[in-house]
Design an enzyme around this catalytic site. Sequence first.
Site, PDB file in Angstrom:
ATOM      1  N   GLU B  59      70.241  58.295  41.245  1.00 31.24           N
ATOM      2  CA  GLU B  59      69.989  58.202  42.687  1.00 31.24           C
ATOM      3  C   GLU B  59      71.124  58.801  43.511  1.00 31.24           C
ATOM      4  O   GLU B  59      70.892  59.531  44.475  1.00 31.24           O
ATOM      5  CB  GLU B  59      69.750  56.741  43.103  1.00 31.24           C
ATOM      6  CG  GLU B  59      68.420  56.168  42.629  1.00 31.24           C
ATOM      7  CD  GLU B  59      68.431  55.689  41.184  1.00 31.24           C
ATOM      8  OE1 GLU B  59      69.504  55.751  40.544  1.00 31.24           O
ATOM      9  OE2 GLU B  59      67.371  55.243  40.699  1.00 31.24           O
ATOM     10  N   HIS B 128      63.674  43.728  42.630  1.00 34.87           N
ATOM     11  CA  HIS B 128      62.671  44.715  43.035  1.00 34.87           C
ATOM     12  C   HIS B 128      61.939  44.311  44.302  1.00 34.87           C
ATOM     13  O   HIS B 128      60.830  44.759  44.536  1.00 34.87           O
ATOM     14  CB  HIS B 128      61.635  44.930  41.921  1.00 34.87           C
ATOM     15  CG  HIS B 128      62.093  45.849  40.842  1.00 34.87           C
ATOM     16  ND1 HIS B 128      63.143  45.559  40.020  1.00 34.87           N
ATOM     17  CD2 HIS B 128      61.641  47.067  40.461  1.00 34.87           C
ATOM     18  CE1 HIS B 128      63.315  46.551  39.155  1.00 34.87           C
ATOM     19  NE2 HIS B 128      62.417  47.482  39.403  1.00 34.87           N
TER      20      HIS B 128
END
Lengths: 322, 323
Positions: B59, B128
């Site tokens: 990322e 998440h």
Amino acid sequence: MPVPYDKAFAQKLLADMLRIRRMEEKCAELYGAQKIRGFLHLYIGEEACAVGALHALTADDNIVATYREHGHALVRGVSMNAIMAEMFGKRAGCSRGRGGSMHLFDAATRFYGGNAIVGGGLPLAVGFALADKLQGKQRVTACFFGEGAMAEGAFHESMNLAALWQLPVLFCCENNLYAMGTALARSEAQTDLCAKAASYAVPTLKADGMDIVAVHEAMKLAARHVRDGLGPFFLELQTYRFRAHSMFDPELYRDKAEVEQWKQRGPLHTFSARLKAEGKLTEEEFLALDAKANAEVQAAVDFAEAAAWEPVADLLKDVHTP
Amino acid sequence: MKMTYREAIRQAMHEALAADPRVFLMGEDVGRYGGTYACSKGFLEEFGPERIRDTPLSELGFVGAGIGAALGGMRPIVEVMTVNFSLLALDQIVNTAAALRHMSGGQFSVPLVLRMATGAGRQLAAQHSHSLENWYAHIPGIKVLAPATIADARGMLGPALADPDPVVIFEHAQLYNMEGALPDDWRCDITTAAQRRAGTDISLITYGGSLPKTLAAAEQLAAEGIAAEVIDLRVLRPLDTDTIAASLRKTHKAVVVDEGWKSGSLAAEVMARIVEDCFFDLDAPVARVCSEEVPIPYAKHMEEAALPQAPKIVAAVMMVLGK
């Protein structure tokens, strides 16, 4: 090995090293006088790296550097006036006084900072190279960083992306052996930096960063590889900073004897001695180059002193594009 | 035309890719997999691997590369799978994308669009389920969008790509399957908040995945004779304080609904703006419904209890109205 350059080019290399040296010596003095504030990271001792490397690139290439970037900016063609004014925090600075010593930027010379997050410039360089590849441009993006950055995830992610996508990035590690005060062997399990880079299937090369000829020749080779579309290249320049990490560093982490030993290999006096021995430089010529550098520094200081402060009314400018 | 939120996002990206060769999509599983939320299904075949670029799990690296590519003349759409993983890229977003224009004295703009899924509600547990929109909305130099309708899912990407500065788009994961009619005039700005339901008794101010819940609460309140106005912030930075104030001047009462945790939330910012700008218009203290201050649990009943829900919104309204 004799210096493989004609007198004019050899003296140009020497002159640029002198310009950096004299500029930064003056910066240290101005820091003491509180004209320059914030952080100030001097490049003194490492000049052969920026000068040798940048003279192997073209004006169309992209440069991404670190917070120890005064020399890179200067050799790249950013005027000393604009650099000095930036350090003074003046509007005439190359970043309008918004960046300071660690954030020199210049669109005209494709100089993209001036990044003060260690490793922060590497992903950026990958992106420049990706844009060039997608647009079919034959440009090299040269990314300078220290060996400290090689402990960052950003280094590994960037190497992998550049290698995976075969992007035209020249990763140029200036290994000065200390990440601030942490010696390489105290922070890295693998101290052979080229071995780390090679694990990404990227060709690597080590060069003596105190020897401007070695730097320049290695950088030419690396740049040719990248420009020929053969993918990224990793170049390690082994160098040493003679001064403290920043102006707040009492240097408790290294012996004075070690510093003195490295100073014996200082890039300025060793290169001028070589040129003199080969008849490519006289003492008079050296003094003339030095005087010219000093005059440029004095003019830059005068310029920065006289330059205007940006009005506070403009504070919120340049957060967004108008 | 009826379509899902997902399809609206897909059409928006498709239009951008087809219209501008500088636009490319980059992220984890955007290509061969078709997008984690299937927003780029079929793109790889149509636009090829150079423009639909699958990335490794890096990322920090690929968001930074998106910034560099934007500086280098491209118009990247970088998809970070979810806001949870965007934390790995936060350095590049905050220290580079947001700051570059300013710290270079206005020399370099970063025309980058970052898309990411956000929010809880699918039993994905603590790592998440984040709603960290307010972290991004805190940063000068970036714009933050939260499309909560089919029209905004379709319409916000275009102006985001046209914007010369970095824009972060939060797509609430619970919304992808939402179905609705795409209005003919789906084109929109990325500067204003929107009134989603008119009312006179109280203003319910929300954004993103909480909009459907808030509208459901407003419907329930209507059944009890309470006319709630619903304001969808849409743009989380810069906040459209004018639209909020206009609503407050009409209703004199407000409840802010925000899936972020209460402490330091976007709701807190909205409430502060109301106090700054509308204090003398208020007839009651402003209330809020946020997520409970707990990492989001896995068990369904516990997760539901942790998040803003229509009954909690209704209860908050009743409290403000003294009923």
